[in-house]
Design an enzyme around this catalytic site. Structure first.
Site, PDB file in Angstrom:
ATOM      1  N   HIS A  28       0.672  -1.226   0.065  1.00 21.37           N
ATOM      2  CA  HIS A  28       0.007   0.081   0.075  1.00 21.37           C
ATOM      3  C   HIS A  28       0.882   1.293   0.080  1.00 21.37           C
ATOM      4  O   HIS A  28       0.450   2.431  -0.778  1.00 21.37           O
ATOM      5  CB  HIS A  28      -0.894   0.008   1.254  1.00 21.37           C
ATOM      6  N   ARG A  37       0.330   7.464 -10.375  1.00 25.03           N
ATOM      7  CA  ARG A  37      -0.966   6.551 -10.239  1.00 25.03           C
ATOM      8  C   ARG A  37      -2.194   7.019  -9.395  1.00 25.03           C
ATOM      9  O   ARG A  37      -3.201   7.169  -9.830  1.00 25.03           O
ATOM     10  CB  ARG A  37      -0.719   5.298  -9.465  1.00 25.03           C
ATOM     11  N   GLY A  61     -12.003  -3.623  -4.564  1.00 25.89           N
ATOM     12  CA  GLY A  61     -10.578  -3.814  -4.289  1.00 25.89           C
ATOM     13  C   GLY A  61     -10.227  -2.382  -3.737  1.00 25.89           C
ATOM     14  O   GLY A  61      -9.118  -1.942  -4.129  1.00 25.89           O
ATOM     15  N   GLU A  83     -13.365  -4.766   0.158  1.00 31.13           N
ATOM     16  CA  GLU A  83     -11.922  -4.915   0.101  1.00 31.13           C
ATOM     17  C   GLU A  83     -11.580  -6.328   0.939  1.00 31.13           C
ATOM     18  O   GLU A  83     -12.362  -6.425   2.173  1.00 31.13           O
ATOM     19  CB  GLU A  83     -11.035  -3.871   1.010  1.00 31.13           C
ATOM     20  N   GLU A 112     -17.243 -10.893  -5.082  1.00 29.96           N
ATOM     21  CA  GLU A 112     -18.097 -11.988  -5.532  1.00 29.96           C
ATOM     22  C   GLU A 112     -19.070 -12.498  -4.413  1.00 29.96           C
ATOM     23  O   GLU A 112     -20.099 -12.959  -4.906  1.00 29.96           O
ATOM     24  CB  GLU A 112     -17.394 -12.948  -6.182  1.00 29.96           C
ATOM     25  N   GLU A 126      -8.611   0.181  -9.118  1.00 32.96           N
ATOM     26  CA  GLU A 126      -7.426   0.296  -9.124  1.00 32.96           C
ATOM     27  C   GLU A 126      -7.083  -1.251  -9.418  1.00 32.96           C
ATOM     28  O   GLU A 126      -6.498  -1.860  -8.536  1.00 32.96           O
ATOM     29  CB  GLU A 126      -6.566   1.062  -8.419  1.00 32.96           C
ATOM     30  N   GLU A 135      -2.308 -10.755 -11.537  1.00 35.61           N
ATOM     31  CA  GLU A 135      -2.888 -10.737 -10.507  1.00 35.61           C
ATOM     32  C   GLU A 135      -4.495 -10.872 -10.757  1.00 35.61           C
ATOM     33  O   GLU A 135      -5.124 -11.129  -9.968  1.00 35.61           O
ATOM     34  CB  GLU A 135      -2.694  -9.515  -9.556  1.00 35.61           C
TER      35      GLU A 135
END
EC number: 2.1.1.319
Length: 340
Positions: A28, A37, A61, A83, A112, A126, A135
């Site tokens: 992070h 970014r 996320g 998250e 999900e 992101e 990933e």
């Protein structure tokens, strides 16, 4: 049935391993310290304030929650910050610290299995990894889009493009030449190490390094594009494209570099680029080294195609299939991987 259960169990373990990586502060810190970014997302979100004003957003996320905070600053009434890792607890603290408890709801869950009680007007995420697809978080964004995004809703970012270019990597030459220089340093000839170093460096594993514009041997080619408003799960499993290059001049060709851009919609379009021609990002560039470096000259033609797909062992990892021909010579093939 037993095989299906085994595959689901294996996927669950792989997901847990992935989410565990995001429970450490280092990743992070690296992402938020990447000003290209983070400012790119901030500008894109704030430039969309008219589209977000008074509306509902899903942050897929969410990590530490910084994008959710940007969305509230842009006027969003409600944000669902999803998250799956333990850092969701810290995201809740970030939300509280910024006085947004009444507007941001942090959900500790994979998207999900998240329970979101309403359709949303926008999705922000992101999701990009090395070479865009490492990933493999994009399928989660597509899942969220199909399940919760209202017709006409917006996705931030809304498009992605992948590029490839032939490269000369001066770092490789420096690392190989080192073994010829050891004798001058210590009086011990270790030049026999060079072939071993060569095989270790120019192997089948995709590398992540920072290139300069001088390392690029031809104009880059865009080989894949994604429209996140309509792309399907099947489409993102195999990204394929062809390329043709004409080299700028005489050089050693070590391999190929991959990078990507993502584009945000709005009155003022914002593009976040990981190109070697732009500012450095934590994604850098992804490098595919050939087995042997090859001499090229001005106008040497390089043709071929590339396919990116998930690993059979772990779908969050990445593999690449590269076919190429140099100067009209023999067509060669090399397989690469990132992760297992």
């Amino acid at each position: 049935m037993a095989l299906l259960k085994k595959r689901k169990h294996e996927r669950s373990e792989q997901d847990q391993e992935y989410f565990q990586c995001y429970s450490d502060v280092s990743i992070h810190e690296e992402m938020i310290a990447d000003t290209v970014r983070t400012n790119g997302y901030k500008q894109a979100i704030l430039h969309n304030h008219c589209a977000l004003q008074g509306l509902t957003v899903l942050d897929v996320g969410a990590g530490t929650g910084i994008l959710s905070v940007f969305c509230v600053q842009a006027g969003a009434t409600r944000v669902y910050a999803v998250e799956a890792s333990a850092v969701s607890q810290l995201a809740s603290h970030v939300v509280t610290l910024n006085g947004m408890d009444n507007k941001v709801k942090v959900l500790n869950s994979p998207v999900e299995s998240a329970e979101i009680p309403e359709q949303v007007d926008a999705i922000v995420s992101e999701w990009m990894g090395y070479a865009l697809m490492y990933e493999s978080m994009l399928p989660s964004v597509i899942y969220a889009r199909d399940k919760w995004l209202k017709p006409g809703g917006i996705i931030l970012p809304s498009a992605a493009d992948l590029f490839i270019a032939p490269i000369n990597d001066r770092v490789v030459e420096s690392r190989l030449d080192f073994w010829n220089e050891v004798k001058g340093l210590y009086g011990v000839d270790m030049s026999c190490m060079r072939p071993f170093a060569h095989s270790c460096i120019m192997n089948k594993e995709m590398a992540v390094n920072l290139l300069s514009p001088e390392d690029v041997l031809s104009f880059p080619v865009r080989f894949a594009s994604l429209d996140l408003n309509v792309c399907t799960q099947e489409e993102v499993r195999n990204l394929h494209g062809s390329f043709q290059f004409s080299c700028f001049g005489s050089s050693l060709l070590h391999g190929f570099a991959l990078w990507f851009t993502v584009t945000f919609p709005g009155e003022k379009t914002v593009t976040l680029s990981t190109s070697p021609y732009g500012e450095e990002t934590h994604w850098k560039q992804t490098l595919l080294y050939l087995d042997e470096e090859i001499q090229v000259e001005q106008d040497t033609d390089i043709t071929g195609d590339i396919t990116l797909s998930p690993s059979d062992v772990n779908p969050r990892h990445l593999r690449a299939l590269l076919n190429y021909s140099i100067g009209g010579g023999l067509r060669r093939t090399k397989h690469f991987h990132m992760g297992t």
